[in-house]
Design a protein around this motif. Sequence first.
Motif, PDB file in Angstrom:
ATOM      1  N   SER A  54       0.805  -1.210   0.000  1.00  0.00           N
ATOM      2  CA  SER A  54       0.000   0.000   0.000  1.00  0.00           C
ATOM      3  C   SER A  54       0.839   1.260   0.000  1.00  0.00           C
ATOM      4  O   SER A  54       0.355   2.332  -0.345  1.00  0.00           O
ATOM      5  CB  SER A  54      -0.948   0.002   1.208  1.00  0.00           C
ATOM      6  OG  SER A  54      -0.204  -0.054   2.420  1.00  0.00           O
ATOM      7  N   LYS A  55       2.131   1.147   0.433  1.00  0.00           N
ATOM      8  CA  LYS A  55       3.016   2.311   0.464  1.00  0.00           C
ATOM      9  C   LYS A  55       4.155   2.184  -0.548  1.00  0.00           C
ATOM     10  O   LYS A  55       4.995   3.084  -0.637  1.00  0.00           O
ATOM     11  CB  LYS A  55       3.594   2.506   1.863  1.00  0.00           C
ATOM     12  CG  LYS A  55       2.540   2.755   2.932  1.00  0.00           C
ATOM     13  CD  LYS A  55       3.188   2.949   4.297  1.00  0.00           C
ATOM     14  CE  LYS A  55       2.140   3.194   5.381  1.00  0.00           C
ATOM     15  NZ  LYS A  55       2.751   3.372   6.715  1.00  0.00           N
ATOM     16  N   ASP A  56       4.173   1.094  -1.286  1.00  0.00           N
ATOM     17  CA  ASP A  56       5.287   0.811  -2.191  1.00  0.00           C
ATOM     18  C   ASP A  56       5.027   1.474  -3.540  1.00  0.00           C
ATOM     19  O   ASP A  56       4.002   1.215  -4.181  1.00  0.00           O
ATOM     20  CB  ASP A  56       5.444  -0.710  -2.373  1.00  0.00           C
ATOM     21  CG  ASP A  56       6.823  -1.064  -2.923  1.00  0.00           C
ATOM     22  OD1 ASP A  56       7.497  -0.144  -3.433  1.00  0.00           O
ATOM     23  OD2 ASP A  56       7.211  -2.231  -2.818  1.00  0.00           O
ATOM     24  N   GLU A  57       5.932   2.323  -3.977  1.00  0.00           N
ATOM     25  CA  GLU A  57       5.799   2.973  -5.273  1.00  0.00           C
ATOM     26  C   GLU A  57       6.151   2.052  -6.430  1.00  0.00           C
ATOM     27  O   GLU A  57       5.941   2.405  -7.585  1.00  0.00           O
ATOM     28  CB  GLU A  57       6.682   4.226  -5.331  1.00  0.00           C
ATOM     29  CG  GLU A  57       6.282   5.290  -4.322  1.00  0.00           C
ATOM     30  CD  GLU A  57       7.158   6.521  -4.436  1.00  0.00           C
ATOM     31  OE1 GLU A  57       8.129   6.480  -5.239  1.00  0.00           O
ATOM     32  OE2 GLU A  57       6.898   7.522  -3.736  1.00  0.00           O
ATOM     33  N   ASP A  58       6.704   0.872  -6.109  1.00  0.00           N
ATOM     34  CA  ASP A  58       7.027  -0.125  -7.139  1.00  0.00           C
ATOM     35  C   ASP A  58       6.659  -1.478  -6.564  1.00  0.00           C
ATOM     36  O   ASP A  58       7.490  -2.171  -5.990  1.00  0.00           O
ATOM     37  CB  ASP A  58       8.514  -0.059  -7.512  1.00  0.00           C
ATOM     38  CG  ASP A  58       8.887  -1.076  -8.577  1.00  0.00           C
ATOM     39  OD1 ASP A  58       7.972  -1.623  -9.222  1.00  0.00           O
ATOM     40  OD2 ASP A  58      10.088  -1.337  -8.748  1.00  0.00           O
TER      41      ASP A  58
END
Length: 928
Positions: free
Chosen positions: A142-146
């Motif tokens: 949910s917080k991972d940009e990749d």
Amino acid sequence: MGRLTIWFLLGLTLIAVSNNVGFVNADVGPSESECRPYIEKAIHELKTDGVRDGSGELQSDQPRGDDDDDDDDEDAKSANDLDGDGIPDDEDDDIDGDGIPNEKDDDIDGDGIPNDEDDDIDGDGIPNEDDDDIDGDGVPNSKDEDIDGDGVPNSRDEDIDGDGKANHEDDDLDGDGTPNHEDEDLDGDGVPNEEDDDLDGDGKINHEDEDLDGDGVKNDEDEDLDGDGKVNHEDEDLDGDGVKNEKDDDLDGDGTNNSQDEDLDGDGVPNEKDDDLDGDGILNEHDGDVDGDGVPNEHDHKDSGENADDDDDDDDEDDKEAVKKRSKREVDAAPVLDIQAPPSPAEEFPVEEEIVKEASAEEEAEVEAVKEEEPEQEAVQEPEPEVEPEPEVQPEPVQQEEEKAESAEVKEEEKPAPVEEAEEESVQPEAAPKEPEAVQEEAQDEPQVDAAQEAADDDDDDDDTKPEDELLWEGHIPENRRSRQHITELLQLDEEFNAREKATDNVAEIILRDIKRIYENAVKPLETLYKYRDLSNRHFSDPEIFSKPLILFMGPWSGGKSSILNYLTDNEYTPNSLRTGAEPSPAYFNILMWGNETEVLDGTQLAADYTFAGLQKFGQGLEERLRGLKMKSKILEKVNIVEIPGILEVRKQVSRVFPFNDACQWFIDRADIIFLVYDPAKLDVGPETEAILDQLKGREYQTRIILNKADTVKPEELLRVQGALIWNISPLMSSAQPPLMYTTSLWTHPYQDGAPARLLLAQERAFLRDLRTAIDKRIEHKIASARRFAVRVRNHAKMVDCYLNTFNNHKTLFGNKKRIADDIIDHPQNYHIYEGLSTLTNISRYDLPDPEVYRDFFRLNPLYEFKKLRDTCTYFRGCPITKLDLAIAYELPELAGKYKKMSEAALAAIEAQQQDGTLSQAEPKRTS
């Protein structure tokens, strides 16, 4: 060490630490911090079911066979440290220890299964759909940009969850195991859908995203706009923003307020043509809330989809109407007998008075302004029950007479100041709303009002006559206009063809540069040496090589050429439309070009343009008859369109201020396709038409005939009209085959009743396909034009050489060379120059200019000043005539094959990229 020894040491250490006795309290014993690494190491060895000795070999209490070596290696890997390098996986840039960073590793966990096929990408034993950290980088999904750890940010990743399925084909976009239509967080960014500004995680804000839910279907074609599994007409929240439709100011989520949105429900159909305005699946005529704002139609002032911002204006208008009614009641209550006014025309002509009432908006505005300035105390003093008196049985013209008389008195007694007049003019346009009764009365008298308005318009037209040479004209807009969608389809003007266009354009640029190189090296030397430009107006240089394809329309006057140009460019019935009509249009060369903004150009501006600079040689007279129109039209991005003035057959030859036929020839030589446009009522062919058709010799394969306005001819007579036109034109064209003809009606007017609509539409589609073919073959046309010009230069050089050889054979030592040269030039037939050249060089007599042309040429350039062809050869550079022959026979024809192969390769590469879904937005590299 065995397992028991390890447990023993571990137990002693834990006892010593917990009880704080023994060597822990000794000054020389190890501290707790010194023991901690050994404890952690022991725990790690227990987890791996053994420890390693100094040599690195795995030791165990139980013997292991050779068959268990692979199992031992797997047991040696920890779930928290897959490659056993002492770095936890969530902090390890190379989880599987293969030397490839995770973001570049096609197999992150090193299990031999590619990431896009691996159910557990990071090898932590948790399937991807249940894994809160798919790529094992320690950052929750949910917080991972990749999310999939492929080094491409989610906003630019065509496969966000790394499952090998493109986002628009993936039923589970974020790979959390929840189907898209049930997923409360579609892109897995931790923001619920109703609060997410980027629903599909593609980096585009929702109101700027053409595909809101990322399913590969554009919003105006998507039956489920927000991807929640509910079709649009059953979805209570159409755009998925958490606001129900009836309370949503932006129903379709396109960033445009409903009051200003021309497509309220985002289905691609404009509001005025949409049978279901709010997209709820109920037709407008059966829908109790047409615009879907939660307010029933009977209580909704904007139920037809009009601007909601007009509510305040409507309130203001209601207040003004109330004041107007109140003032009117005051006038009705006032004693009418005291008013002394001149008799109104309504007494004798009540119907005309009704028309005058509708037409005199200025007088009503003045009366309304004066009434608003009157003290309001009179209205207040009036008893409330008497505000609405019972209507008297009285003829309507009498009431109107009273209003007219009162307005006349007010105008005489109180004339407003100039400032008040300015205020009245500014308020006047706002006095549009009318009561239903007034609207009904207007509907009854509408024909008369229209007649009066048309008469007034006619008077205005008489007063403001348009100049004779005006280019633009506004016409009447018909109802039920025919669709133009097939034009965009057949001419391939959609965006889906942009990638193919760019690929072929890059190849075309390479071929055009090759043409220029051949021209500079092989053609130009002889063109300059033998002064070909003094012989012919047919030049060849950069404008002819690199210009856009040219589409040429010509033919008799009032054949519909301007209408066709407006139709093709979608410029009908606009302020910038080309002038059309039954009367002959001004004799201008109309040139249509692409431009960011609509702009009308005069001849001086056009002559300064790179493409049309060659027209300057025809003088100022032609520049005054040139008119250009720049506009932002898709077809003009690909071609330039030229309309030659209509041919008007006259009995007496009229002298022109510029060489008309030469100017026409200039456009004919540069045209990629030529259309002769005829009206079925004007099939006569006179001297002017014959001269134009004679100029088309050699261009028969590029010439087409359009029998326009064919819907005005009865079907049984259409075949006879076609035959008459063919018989009139074919003998004047040097072709054994009749020219190709299209019988159609090229404008958006609906076909007339009884016309063969299917035939006309089929002919129109064939015309559009032919036009597209000419655009696609622009490079072949450039190569052919270059070769034709090279042949003309070669023939001219050999012709001059033949004249020169004849002169050298007949001159004497003491003879007058000028007299001999003049005799040869004036009587070439006596010296068999043309016959000898055709015999010796295999050049056709019909490809050579007439003797009169060379007579004028040699008057300007003396014959004996030229060199023989053999004298132009040098040891190092060779013979120019040989280079020219090679260019004509080999180099230029080979360019056509080269272009075909390179285009096929470029298109194949584009198709392969499209099939793989990896089509790049960047232009292909230009290679030579």
